[in-house]
Every structure is written in C-alpha cells, then in structure tokens.
Design a protein around this motif. Structure first.
Motif, PDB file in Angstrom:
ATOM      1  N   ALA A  86       0.838  -1.204   0.000  1.00 47.84           N
ATOM      2  CA  ALA A  86       0.000   0.000   0.000  1.00 47.84           C
ATOM      3  C   ALA A  86       0.867   1.246   0.000  1.00 47.84           C
ATOM      4  CB  ALA A  86      -0.904   0.001   1.233  1.00 47.84           C
ATOM      5  N   GLU A  87       0.281   2.355  -0.412  1.00 42.02           N
ATOM      6  CA  GLU A  87       1.004   3.614  -0.395  1.00 42.02           C
ATOM      7  C   GLU A  87       1.186   4.142   1.020  1.00 42.02           C
ATOM      8  OE1 GLU A  87      -0.550   5.262  -4.754  1.00 42.02           O
ATOM      9  OE2 GLU A  87      -1.016   6.379  -2.923  1.00 42.02           O
ATOM     10  N   ALA A  88       0.213   3.881   1.888  1.00 42.27           N
ATOM     11  CA  ALA A  88       0.272   4.455   3.228  1.00 42.27           C
ATOM     12  C   ALA A  88      -0.508   3.592   4.206  1.00 42.27           C
ATOM     13  CB  ALA A  88      -0.286   5.881   3.228  1.00 42.27           C
ATOM     14  N   CYS A  89      -0.229   3.823   5.490  1.00 43.05           N
ATOM     15  CA  CYS A  89      -0.897   3.092   6.570  1.00 43.05           C
ATOM     16  C   CYS A  89      -1.081   4.044   7.744  1.00 43.05           C
ATOM     17  CB  CYS A  89      -0.072   1.879   6.991  1.00 43.05           C
ATOM     18  SG  CYS A  89      -0.642   1.045   8.494  1.00 43.05           S
ATOM     19  N   ARG A  90      -2.169   3.871   8.454  1.00 43.93           N
ATOM     20  CA  ARG A  90      -2.397   4.606   9.700  1.00 43.93           C
ATOM     21  C   ARG A  90      -2.746   3.598  10.782  1.00 43.93           C
ATOM     22  NH1 ARG A  90      -0.901   9.620  11.519  1.00 43.93           N
ATOM     23  NH2 ARG A  90      -2.198  10.198  13.299  1.00 43.93           N
ATOM     24  N   SER A  91      -2.033   3.637  11.886  1.00 46.26           N
ATOM     25  CA  SER A  91      -2.275   2.693  12.968  1.00 46.26           C
ATOM     26  C   SER A  91      -3.338   3.227  13.920  1.00 46.26           C
ATOM     27  CB  SER A  91      -0.979   2.413  13.725  1.00 46.26           C
ATOM     28  OG  SER A  91      -0.483   3.609  14.299  1.00 46.26           O
ATOM     29  N   MET A  92      -3.919   2.308  14.698  1.00 43.39           N
ATOM     30  CA  MET A  92      -4.969   2.650  15.659  1.00 43.39           C
ATOM     31  C   MET A  92      -4.711   1.926  16.973  1.00 43.39           C
ATOM     32  SD  MET A  92      -7.191   4.384  13.674  1.00 43.39           S
ATOM     33  CE  MET A  92      -7.095   4.648  11.898  1.00 43.39           C
ATOM     34  N   ALA A  93      -5.452   2.308  17.988  1.00 44.96           N
ATOM     35  CA  ALA A  93      -5.277   1.734  19.318  1.00 44.96           C
ATOM     36  C   ALA A  93      -5.705   0.273  19.372  1.00 44.96           C
ATOM     37  CB  ALA A  93      -6.062   2.546  20.350  1.00 44.96           C
ATOM     38  N   THR A  94      -6.719  -0.108  18.599  1.00 49.83           N
ATOM     39  CA  THR A  94      -7.224  -1.481  18.585  1.00 49.83           C
ATOM     40  C   THR A  94      -7.721  -1.806  17.181  1.00 49.83           C
ATOM     41  OG1 THR A  94      -9.543  -0.952  19.057  1.00 49.83           O
ATOM     42  CG2 THR A  94      -8.070  -1.195  20.956  1.00 49.83           C
ATOM     43  N   GLY A  95      -8.008  -3.080  16.960  1.00 52.22           N
ATOM     44  CA  GLY A  95      -8.591  -3.472  15.685  1.00 52.22           C
ATOM     45  C   GLY A  95      -9.956  -2.853  15.472  1.00 52.22           C
ATOM     46  N   MET A  96     -10.793  -2.810  16.521  1.00 46.63           N
ATOM     47  CA  MET A  96     -12.128  -2.221  16.358  1.00 46.63           C
ATOM     48  C   MET A  96     -12.059  -0.719  16.164  1.00 46.63           C
ATOM     49  SD  MET A  96     -14.226  -4.509  15.905  1.00 46.63           S
ATOM     50  CE  MET A  96     -15.476  -3.245  15.630  1.00 46.63           C
ATOM     51  N   VAL A 225      -0.325  -7.156  23.263  1.00 44.53           N
ATOM     52  CA  VAL A 225      -0.853  -5.791  23.196  1.00 44.53           C
ATOM     53  C   VAL A 225      -2.010  -5.707  22.210  1.00 44.53           C
ATOM     54  CG1 VAL A 225       1.379  -4.744  23.767  1.00 44.53           C
ATOM     55  CG2 VAL A 225       0.740  -5.072  21.353  1.00 44.53           C
ATOM     56  N   LEU A 226      -2.744  -4.597  22.299  1.00 51.04           N
ATOM     57  CA  LEU A 226      -3.814  -4.288  21.362  1.00 51.04           C
ATOM     58  C   LEU A 226      -3.293  -3.303  20.319  1.00 51.04           C
ATOM     59  CD1 LEU A 226      -6.778  -3.707  23.861  1.00 51.04           C
ATOM     60  CD2 LEU A 226      -6.173  -5.817  22.660  1.00 51.04           C
ATOM     61  N   ALA A 227      -3.720  -3.476  19.060  1.00 52.63           N
ATOM     62  CA  ALA A 227      -3.318  -2.554  17.996  1.00 52.63           C
ATOM     63  C   ALA A 227      -4.206  -2.770  16.784  1.00 52.63           C
ATOM     64  CB  ALA A 227      -1.849  -2.763  17.613  1.00 52.63           C
ATOM     65  N   GLY A 228      -4.316  -1.753  15.961  1.00 51.60           N
ATOM     66  CA  GLY A 228      -5.063  -1.849  14.711  1.00 51.60           C
ATOM     67  C   GLY A 228      -4.349  -1.068  13.629  1.00 51.60           C
ATOM     68  N   ALA A 229      -4.762  -1.281  12.382  1.00 53.81           N
ATOM     69  CA  ALA A 229      -4.134  -0.571  11.264  1.00 53.81           C
ATOM     70  C   ALA A 229      -5.085  -0.518  10.086  1.00 53.81           C
ATOM     71  CB  ALA A 229      -2.833  -1.252  10.851  1.00 53.81           C
ATOM     72  N   VAL A 230      -4.944   0.539   9.289  1.00 53.14           N
ATOM     73  CA  VAL A 230      -5.690   0.709   8.038  1.00 53.14           C
ATOM     74  C   VAL A 230      -4.695   1.069   6.948  1.00 53.14           C
ATOM     75  CG1 VAL A 230      -7.444   2.037   6.814  1.00 53.14           C
ATOM     76  CG2 VAL A 230      -7.785   1.467   9.234  1.00 53.14           C
ATOM     77  N   CYS A 231      -4.778   0.386   5.802  1.00 49.54           N
ATOM     78  CA  CYS A 231      -3.891   0.652   4.671  1.00 49.54           C
ATOM     79  C   CYS A 231      -4.695   1.105   3.469  1.00 49.54           C
ATOM     80  CB  CYS A 231      -3.106  -0.603   4.286  1.00 49.54           C
ATOM     81  SG  CYS A 231      -1.984  -1.194   5.558  1.00 49.54           S
TER      82      CYS A 231
END
Length: 402
Positions: A86-96, A225-231
C-alpha cells in the motif's frame, strides 16, 4: 553517508516480504541503534515559535504531538504499508478502532453500505447498530456470492465491507470478483484481512481499495498488546482517514507499536508454521466431528478459491459438535493444554464458543443467519507441537462422547 536502513522506500519497495518484515520502515536515530527505538513522549519541543507555527501549518516536516505522529509508531506504519503493498498506513489503538474509523471517516447520513453477513460480532454491531444511528443504511449479504453484492448496490452505496476468511465461520470471499463490482460502481472496497495478514493474503493485489487489521492478532501474535491498522492510498489515508483520527484520537501507543514491530519480524515464520500445524489438527478433527470449517482442507466448499488467493490458510478454523452449548462447553472444560480464550492469532492454542463469547452481543436470529450456532467452536492452533494439541483434543472429544 548516513545509513537509514529501511526508511528509503525507493530501496525498501524492492525487498521481498520477509526482509520488509524485519527492516522495512526503520528510522535510526543519531545513536545508530540496530533495534527500533522506543520513543515514549507525548509532545515535542521546537527550536523557536516560528518552527512550531510552520509545523502546524504543514510547511515544515516534523513532529507536533503524539496523537498525530510518533517516531516508533511511524516506523510500524511504514512497515505494514510495505508488507501490504500500500502507499500508506495509519495505525490505531485497537482493531475495532480501525474498523470504526475506516467506516465513519468516509460515510455520512444518507449513505449506504453493503456488508458481509459473516463477521466478528463487534463488526456486525457497527453495521447493524452504530451506522443506522447516523442515518447510514446497511444491506447484509452472503459474501460468498459476489452477485449478492452487485444486486445490493444502490445509487447511494459508498462502501463494500467484508472479511475473508470470515470470523468465525471461515467463509471465503472472491476478492477479485467483489472488488471489481465495487470499482465498476465507484464504491470503496474495505477488506478486514486480520485472519490472514499480508503474509498470507494481499487483497490489494485483487483490487481492494482499503485493508483493515486487528494487529492484536497475528501481527503481534503473542497475546501481548492491542493494535489496529488501516492501509490504502496516500490520498485516502491523509485526506479521508487522518482528519477523522486526528480529531477523535484512537491513537496507538508507542510501546504497543514497538511490540508489534517486534512481532512483525517473526510473522512470516510464525504464521506459516501455525498454518501447517492447523492443517494437521484440522485433518484430525475432521474425522471426529460432524462438520469442520477449514479452508485448507478439500472438504471446505470454497477450498479452491482459498488456495487461489491465499498462500496458506492461517492458524484458525471452526468445527461443529452435535450436542449444542452443553457439549461445546463440556469439550472446552475438558481441555488440558489448549486454553479457553476468545483471542486469536496467538502463539498458544486457544479455543472459544463464539455464540457465548465473541458473538454474544449479536441477536440470536442474526447469529443463526451468520452460521454461528450453539454447536460451533473456533480453534486457534498455536506453535506447540501439533501432536500434543491433537492428543489434548482427542481426550477432550472423548470426554464428551465424540
């Protein structure tokens, strides 16, 4: 010349995935550390007031606040984007947080979403309960049939949202067919790829616009740990997603980002070994229970499709007993090695009864529509010797008469 191994994308994009997982996105400080640095800071200092103003105006590169940027978090985002293609990604605190943000950032009152029926319980809550509160309509379809997506399209349809493999029924979605329908209608396709990760399946290669993750699962992979991401594209991440996240604050902590970075280094090794283990365990289970839902086994109705778009099928599958909740709970209680846990993607083998845990909050009629019956159990096969997992399942199945 100062070496910043892993940061120059003109170099890193040519690396193979296993190399990207170890080195992609790395940004070394002046100390030249080999392991990624952990930056535990909420804010940043400026040399002068003019620099602060320039950064907030977007006229100067640099950090402003850890709700928006953090060096450790940015390394994780670069690495996941490289793995995803992907061109870019933004992480988040959790998957939800990732699933919620990726929907709300691009939808408004009057819009319409087409979503797959088989999904994690909280994802169904988003489509069935949260979105309608904002005047956003949802049509639920059997995502195994691409034609149902086509038939559900309305003039105001903005998003296709689905999981493959789906949690917990292991439904497989034809990525190319569904994403082609979306693109032909100017609709954004959002794929929850948490069960596979980019190590086993890369939806963007089949035309997906956006992928979303619970990085808590295989990416960390050790239950820490908890984590999420969107690409997605730089335009989507920076112009559509970022304004939502910067003002609502589902921020991933630097420590959690660092842990997931360490997890990515072994992702390829872990997920392939766990896939192999799951195949052995699945073949055993198949001979003992009425129904096994494992895409890697020829008995799965979508086995050929799964093999065409996945490198392997991952560590998770489901199976059904015949005696409802009583027998399902009895089997869980008889386990001696495998833990009763609603988590997945862990290096430890875990099993849960979705109807009474992960999908407890979904109305019974919707659970049945999804295929989440009282007979269904979901198993995450870990890194233990598969023969020990099989032995434990053998004695537990025998204890409940299977």
């Amino acid at each position: 010349m100062k070496r910043r191994t892993g940061q120059d994308t003109s170099i890193t994009r040519s690396w193979r995935p296993a190399t990207q997982a170890v080195r992609g996105g790395t940004a070394r400080s002046e100390f030249g550390e080999t392991s990624e640095a952990l930056f535990l800071t909420s804010g940043y200092a400026y040399d002068c007031a003019a620099d602060a103003a320039a950064r907030f105006a977007g006229e100067q590169v640099g950090m402003t606040y850890s709700r928006l940027q953090n060096p450790t978090v940015e390394m994780l985002e670069r690495r996941i984007a490289l793995l995803e293609g992907a061109e870019a990604c933004r992480s988040m605190a959790t998957g939800m947080a990732a699933m919620t943000a990726v929907l709300l950032c691009q939808l408004q009152t009057g819009d319409h979403v087409v979503a797959g029926r088989a999904a994690f319980g909280s994802c169904r809550w988003l489509t069935d309960t949260l979105l309608p509160k904002f005047g956003i309509a949802t049509t639920i379809v059997d995502a195994r049939d691409p034609q149902q997506f086509a038939d559900a399209v309305q003039p105001n349809t903005k998003v296709f949202f689905f999981e493959t493999p789906a949690n917990p029924t292991m439904d497989i979605v034809d990525l190319k067919a569904v994403c082609d329908i979306a693109r032909a209608n100017g609709i954004v396709s959002v794929v929850d790829n948490a069960f596979a990760t980019p190590a086993l399946q890369r939806p963007m290669e089949f035309g997906a616009d956006v992928t979303a993750y619970s990085a808590t699962k295989m990416m960390d992979g050790q239950g820490r740990v908890l984590a999420g991401a969107v690409c997605g594209t730089e335009k989507f991440i920076n112009d559509t997603l970022l304004p939502f996240t910067r003002n609502t604050g589902p921020t991933l902590s630097a420590f959690n980002a660092w842990v997931v970075l360490k997890g990515l280094e072994t992702l390829d090794l872990r997920i392939r070994r766990q896939s192999e283990n799951a195949m052995k365990v699945g073949a055993f289970i198949e001979g003992r229970v009425p129904r096994t839902l494992h895409p890697g086994l020829p008995s799965h109705p979508q086995h050929n499709l799964a093999m065409a778009q996945m490198d392997a099928c991952g560590p998770i599958f489901a199976f059904e007993v015949e005696g409802g909740r009583k027998q399902a709970h009895g089997l869980l209680d008889a386990l001696q090695l495998v833990d009763i846990s609603n988590n997945i993607g862990d290096s430890r083998s875990l099993m849960t009864h979705p109807a009474s845990t992960t999908h407890y909050g979904v109305a019974e009629e919707k659970r049945l529509e999804m295929g989440v019956t009282e007979n269904l159990l979901r198993l995450n096969v870990g890194l233990e010797d598969p023969e020990d997992v099989i032995a434990d399942l053998d004695q537990a199945l025998s204890a409940v008469g299977l």
